[in-house]
Structures are given as C-alpha cells and as structure tokens.
Design a protein around this motif. Structure first.
Motif, PDB file in Angstrom:
ATOM      1  N   ARG B 168      63.025  50.622  -7.958  1.00 36.39           N
ATOM      2  CA  ARG B 168      62.811  49.716  -9.099  1.00 36.39           C
ATOM      3  C   ARG B 168      62.459  48.306  -8.667  1.00 36.39           C
ATOM      4  O   ARG B 168      61.832  47.562  -9.416  1.00 36.39           O
ATOM      5  CB  ARG B 168      64.057  49.687  -9.979  1.00 36.39           C
ATOM      6  CG  ARG B 168      64.350  51.051 -10.577  1.00 36.39           C
ATOM      7  CD  ARG B 168      65.629  51.032 -11.337  1.00 36.39           C
ATOM      8  NE  ARG B 168      65.535  50.225 -12.527  1.00 36.39           N
ATOM      9  CZ  ARG B 168      66.572  49.679 -13.118  1.00 36.39           C
ATOM     10  NH1 ARG B 168      67.772  49.834 -12.612  1.00 36.39           N
ATOM     11  NH2 ARG B 168      66.418  48.978 -14.209  1.00 36.39           N
ATOM     12  N   LEU B 169      62.910  47.923  -7.477  1.00 42.63           N
ATOM     13  CA  LEU B 169      62.578  46.574  -7.015  1.00 42.63           C
ATOM     14  C   LEU B 169      61.139  46.557  -6.517  1.00 42.63           C
ATOM     15  O   LEU B 169      60.653  47.532  -5.966  1.00 42.63           O
ATOM     16  CB  LEU B 169      63.529  46.173  -5.877  1.00 42.63           C
ATOM     17  CG  LEU B 169      64.943  45.795  -6.308  1.00 42.63           C
ATOM     18  CD1 LEU B 169      65.858  45.701  -5.103  1.00 42.63           C
ATOM     19  CD2 LEU B 169      64.930  44.470  -7.054  1.00 42.63           C
ATOM     20  N   PRO B 170      60.454  45.431  -6.725  1.00 39.51           N
ATOM     21  CA  PRO B 170      59.065  45.367  -6.277  1.00 39.51           C
ATOM     22  C   PRO B 170      58.948  45.271  -4.755  1.00 39.51           C
ATOM     23  O   PRO B 170      59.960  45.215  -4.045  1.00 39.51           O
ATOM     24  CB  PRO B 170      58.537  44.100  -6.939  1.00 39.51           C
ATOM     25  CG  PRO B 170      59.666  43.419  -7.563  1.00 39.51           C
ATOM     26  CD  PRO B 170      60.900  44.247  -7.417  1.00 39.51           C
ATOM     27  N   ALA B 171      57.713  45.238  -4.276  1.00 31.86           N
ATOM     28  CA  ALA B 171      57.454  45.163  -2.840  1.00 31.86           C
ATOM     29  C   ALA B 171      57.937  43.821  -2.280  1.00 31.86           C
ATOM     30  O   ALA B 171      57.937  42.812  -2.984  1.00 31.86           O
ATOM     31  CB  ALA B 171      55.974  45.346  -2.581  1.00 31.86           C
TER      32      ALA B 171
END
Lengths: 421, 277
Positions: B168-171
């Motif tokens: 769920r966390l972005p790059a």
C-alpha cells in the motif's frame, strides 16, 4: 429461455481428455455451425483454451439441448457418453452466466486473476459473432461480459500484483524507483529467469540493459538485444557503478559480487540506490551486501515470498470479485427481462394505434364537411387519449420487471389483458 | 456561536483522524471518502472560525497560542488536501493529519486571551511573520510524514516483509520526491518569515539585544539545518535514507521550537510581560 454451458476444465478433467476436446479457431469455424444446426440449440459459442473447453449455448429446452451437446462432445472425443459425463459440468441460466463472468475475469484460472483469459473469451465470442453462431442473446451477453471484466479489474486488485518470479522482480524494482524511465540495468550471467525479468524491465521502461558475461561474445549479443553495453567479466564492478538495477544469475559456485568491493562503489555513485536481484543458486551475491545502506538485495527466496504474499492477496480479492460478479449477473438478468418486454410493449402500442386509426377514419368520413382544424384536433385528441391510457400500465409493467417482481404468469396476464399474442 | 463552530470543527477533525486510522487498517475506499468528507468540513469550519475572528479583532489572529496553533492546524489540513490531490498517496492522511490535530487540540486548552502588548503593535508585521513561518512549518510536516513512510517502506524492503503495508505504501523514490517538494516549498517560507521577523524586531527594539532570545537562536539553528537540507536537495548532494534522516531531525527541531518558550523566558512568550525591556 436460458443460457447454458456444458464444459470441462483442468479441475474436472485430465489433459488426456482435454486434448481430445480442444478446438482450434479453424475447428470452431467448421464445427460451431454444425452444432447450431442440431435440434434445440439456438445460439452457440465455443471457448477452448489449454485449461478448458466450454460450449455455451442458448436454448428453449436446456435439458434436451444438454443431451445433444453431450452426445456431440462424446462423438468428437471418441469417449462413451456415460464416461465423459464424469468430466463434464453443466450450468444453466444464473449459474451459467456467473460461470462465464468468473472465467472471463480469471477467477476460474489456474493462476488466479491472470488476464490472458479475458482475451481468449473475447476471441471466442468475436469468432462466434463473425460466423453467425452467436446472435442477439450472446452478442448482448458478450457486451455484459466485457463490462464485468472491466469492473472487476477496476474495483479489485485481482490482476494487480505479480505472481511469477520475473514479475515479482519487476514489482520490487518499482517499489523502490517508482518509474523505471531513465533507469539502467545490468544482466550478470544469463539464466532464463533473469532474461525474462530483463525483458519485463525493458517493457516497463528501463532505458538500457548492460550485460556482463564470462563469454564476451554472448554479452555482446545480449547487450545488442537490450540496447546496452557489453562488458567482460573482469569489468563487473565498473559496470555496476553505472547502473541502478543488477540482475544476477551465473553458474558460479562462489559469490561473484562481494560486499568489500561494493561498499567503496556506493560512495562513487553518490549513494544512489542500487537494487541487486540474485536469482542464482548457489547465490551470486554475498549476504553482507544487503546490509549496506541504499542497497536493496533480493534473492530467489525473497522473490518467492513476494509471489506467495501476492497469491494470498489475490485469493482475498477473488472473494470480493465473486460478489461483484453475482451482482452483475442479477443486473444482466434484469436487463434481459426488460428486453423481453420490449416486443410486448411494441405490439401493444401498435395494436392501440391501429384501433385508433380505424376509428378515426370512420369519424372523419362522417365529418367530411368540417374544416381541417376540427379534423386535426380530433386526431390529436384520439392520440392523446390512447397514449395517456397506455402510459400507466406500461410504466408499472416495466417497473415490476426492474424490481424483479415480474413472473411468467404476470407477463401472460398482461398479454391476455390487452389481447396481445 | 463562534465558539460552537470551533468545537464542532474540532470534533469533526477528531472523528476524521479516527476514521483515517480505520482506513489504514481496513483499506476500504469508502472509509477513506468518509474521512475526507469529515476533515473537509472540519477544515472549512476552522478556516471560517479563524476568518471571523480575524475580522472581529481587526488583525491576523495568530497573536496568541490558541490562534497560532489553530492556524497551523488549518494550514496542515489544507496542505494535506493539496498533496493528496497532487500525489494521490492516501496513507499520507494517517501520517499528516494526526499532527495537525495535535496542534488543533493543544490549542483548545490554551487561553484565548490576547496579550495587550500584541494588540498595540503592528498587526501587518505579525500576520506576515507568523503566516510565512507557519506555512513553512506545515510544508516541513508534509516532508516529515513522507519521510516516516519512507522509513517504514525502506524497512519493509530491507527486512523483506512483503505483507501488510508493503503493497500500500508508494515507491521509495516517490516518497523521497514528496519530502523534497515539502523542503523546496517550506524553506523559502521559513526564510521569508524569519527575515520579516528580524526586520520587525530591529525596528521595534532597535537598541536592545533582542537577538539573544532563545527562540530566535533556536530558529536560526533550524534555519541553518533546513538551509543545508535545501542545498542538498537542489544539488542532489544527499539522496535516499541520508536525506530522509535529515528531514526527520529537522522536523523534531521545528516541534521543539514551538515549546521552547515554555522552558526559557522569551520575547515570544505570549504573557503579560511581553517584549524586551
């Protein structure tokens, strides 16, 4: 009149049986019209992939049609009908449509959520429409299937996360760099999985892929293919200095990428992040490399771990997708019911108009000498009365269909009420 | 009536923080929409309350802790909306909004009285000085939030834990970019706010040693650190975790600057004996 399926897939039948009932596009072109010419079958679509063969048909007599299709399949496979029946499944109406939607969305696939099946379903329906074995019902069903696939893909993450090792490698890289544009990769050695991952990286926007190989010629060939530079094996660290991603799978017994040599390299690189994906067994990269800041080291087990985690996620998403599909089937069936009403309503309107015309003509004959305005007014008046009288029953009739309260008996009653055939 | 608006807004903001935590756990899009709606209305009411007060008092209301903290909370909420709209990182809500709400709620326990001295001095300078500084600090908070997310994601990747928040966390690079935007936007604000403050102080207390004030010295340290981070960002001298670590340290210094006046007597202590002798 319901939609039905007779078919078999990798869950119900072994490959020996499936191969006998697989249809190529040419087979479909020849055999589907043949099937359509058999009794009780009004429309048909044949879907055949390596994991399944399914005959979709539309019939007024599902039970009789089922026997016809089973007979046909038994003859084609050269397996006795009773024996073949063990491998076959058969769905009717709601379940049949649900099955189609599930198949097209990848919920019935071996790899849950794989997207290729949607393309295969598309091909099957388009072929059937082309050769004319799919008509009104299946053309509409096809449209609803495509919509359902789209909704499932948009509203769930069933097809989103990687479930194969090369794709998992790409996913990890994307979790670090976001976009792969302007990134450079390095292929060390040339394992099959590594090359596949390299290919996916390239497809996802990696600018170029350099290649290091013990055989310099091989490095040159591969580098040419990926638009990068070849390096001899002793220039390995020089090559690493210029790239963002290293994919390694050599046959070496000892690690070829060592922590003590990589560490000074990071300073030279200005501490730019470096991803090293080591698919080799035994491993190519020393474990200590992974402890260096700004280096992200993944081995084959890590990739498998990603795949496992993603498979679990897909299983969860499949439950949500199944619910969406159920709703879509209800919607489709409701839509069909409304479609069934259209001819009834049309003939009701036609009949009313005929009566009106006849009566109007009678009156006009009697009112010959009156001015045109009066005749026009008479026309408007009769038209308006008829329409206003019909408006309420038609609205209620449609509403009942939309709200799913319409039974066959009621349709019959409605027809007899207005004396429609 | 005004007071009711304020407490209602505070309540909505509180609810939204809870709802966003539920979103973090349940990852339900509908929950996120509810949270966005709540914080949207809450922010609007807070802005409305502050504006009305500004009009009633006739100057920028950031003259006591109550208004200052609320004003900061409002800026944080608004900036959250801007960043969420621009970058679509839904989880940012979980890392940014609680800090905004922290100021929002701390404010509620502060005295709402404005010191007499402040009323008598230039409201224009006060408005520009605090406005710039608070906006800069809100930008730094965005950087801080993105940096915390960066650390979590970095840990996921290093420790190979691919469940939970990993997907769920972005790059990492995207988070670093957001942190960079906060710095690039925040540092000029901080500089402008401080310069205005210096100019104002020099005019107001021309012959005194106003610059030996603890808050001013502290602010100068903060400014030097953020200047360095800003410089590193522009020249791309520091990247990755090194950059992120600095952003986090910087933000703790900012938070400390708010509470420094509690421990050291300062011209920024908004009490009766406000101002240097």
């Amino acid at each position: 009149m319901p939609v039905c399926i007779v078919g078999l897939n990798f869950k119900t039948a072994p490959v020996e049986v499936r191969e006998k009932l697989s249809f190529s596009m040419d087979d479909i072109e020849n055999e589907a019209p043949l099937l359509l010419s058999k009794p009780y079958i009004d429309e048909t679509v044949i879907l055949s992939t390596c994991n399944r063969s399914e005959i979709y048909f539309y019939s007024e007599h599902p039970d009789k049609a089922k026997v016809v299709v089973e007979q046909y399949l038994s003859e084609r496979a050269g397996i006795k009908q009773e024996e073949l029946a063990d491998y076959l499944y058969n769905f009717v109406e709601f379940e049949a449509i649900e099955h189609l939607f599930r198949v097209a969305s990848g919920l019935e696939s071996m790899v849950l959520g794989e997207p290729q099946i949607a393309g295969q379903v598309k091909d099957a329906f388009e072929k059937a429409i082309e050769i004319g074995t799919a008509k009104r019902v299946f053309v509409n069903l096809y449209r609803h299937t495509l919509q359902t696939v789209k909704i499932v893909r948009n509203e769930t993450e069933i097809s989103k996360n990687a479930v194969s090792v090369p794709f998992a490698a790409v996913e990890l890289v994307k979790k670090i760099f976001g976009k792969l544009k302007n990134k450079r990769a390095l292929l060390v050695g040339a394992g099959e999985m590594c090359e596949l991952a390299a290919l996916h990286l390239k497809e996802n926007g990696v600018e170029a892929i350099d290649v290091v190989n013990r055989t310099y010629e091989k490095a040159e060939t591969l580098a040419k293919r990926y638009g990068g530079n070849p390096y001899p094996f002793d220039k390995l660290y020089e090559a690493i200095e210029n790239v963002d991603i290293v994919l390694s799978s050599t046959g070496a017994k000892e690690p070829v990428i060592k922590a003590e040599k990589i560490k000074p390299l990071m300073k030279k690189r200005g501490y730019k992040s470096l991803i090293i994906i080591d698919i080799a067994v035994p491993r190519d990269v020393e474990v200590e490399v992974g402890d260096i800041s700004d280096i992200y080291l993944f081995d084959i087990d890590d990739l498998e771990k990603v795949v496992e985690a993603n498979k679990k996620k897909r299983e969860k998403e499949a439950i949500v997708a199944g619910e969406i599909i159920k709703d879509r089937v209800y919607e489709y069936l409701k839509w069909c019911k409304l479609q069934d009403l259209n001819p009834i309503i049309a003939s009701l309107r036609k009949q009313a108009e005929e009566i009106r015309r006849a009566e109007l003509e009678k009156s006009l004959k009697k009112l010959k000498d009156y001015p045109d305005e009066v005749k026009k007014e008479l026309d408007r008046l009769s038209y308006s009365i008829v329409n206003k009288m019909l408006h309420q029953p038609i609205t209620e009739f449609k509403k009942a269909a939309r709200e799913d309260n319409l039974e066959g008996k009621m349709i019959h009653f409605f027809k007899s009420l207005f004396h429609i055939d | 009536m005004l007071e009711q608006i304020y407490y209602f807004s505070l309540f909505l903001n509180f609810l939204s923080v809870i709802v966003f935590f539920v979103f973090a756990l349940k990852k339900n899009k509908e929950v996120f929409k509810v949270g966005t709606f709540l914080i949207g209305v809450g922010t609007f009411l807070l802005a409305f309350f502050l504006t009305l007060n500004g009009i009633r008092l006739g100057y920028h209301p950031a003259a006591n802790t109550f208004f200052t903290f609320n004003f900061l909370a409002m800026l944080i909420y608004i900036l959250y909306f801007v960043f969420e709209f621009k970058f679509k990182v839904k989880l940012l809500s979980v890392f940014i909004l609680p800090v905004g709400f922290f100021f929002n709620v701390v404010a509620a326990f502060q005295s709402k009285l404005t010191p007499e001295m402040v009323k008598s001095i230039s409201p224009v300078f006060l408005g520009i000085h605090t406005g710039f500084l608070l906006l800069g600090e809100a930008m730094f908070l965005i950087s801080f939030g993105a940096s915390i997310m960066y650390l979590i994601q970095n840990r996921n990747l290093k420790k190979k834990s691919f469940g939970g928040w990993y997907s769920r966390l972005p790059a990492l690079d995207d988070l670093e970019f957001i942190a960079g935007v906060g710095i690039l936007g925040g540092f000029p604000m901080l500089t402008a706010g401080l310069l205005v403050g210096f100019y104002w102080a020099a005019n107001l207390w021309n012959n005194s040693l106003w610059y030996f004030d603890p808050k001013i010295i502290w602010s100068f340290i903060v400014w030097v650190l953020y200047g360095y981070i800003f410089y590193c960002k522009i020249t791309e001298r520091l990247k990755g975790k090194r950059f992120i670590n600095l952003v986090i340290i910087g933000f703790f210094l900012v938070i400390a600057s708010f509470f420094i006046t509690v421990f050291f007597p300062s011209i920024h202590s908004l009490t009766k004996d406000f101002g240097v002798k």
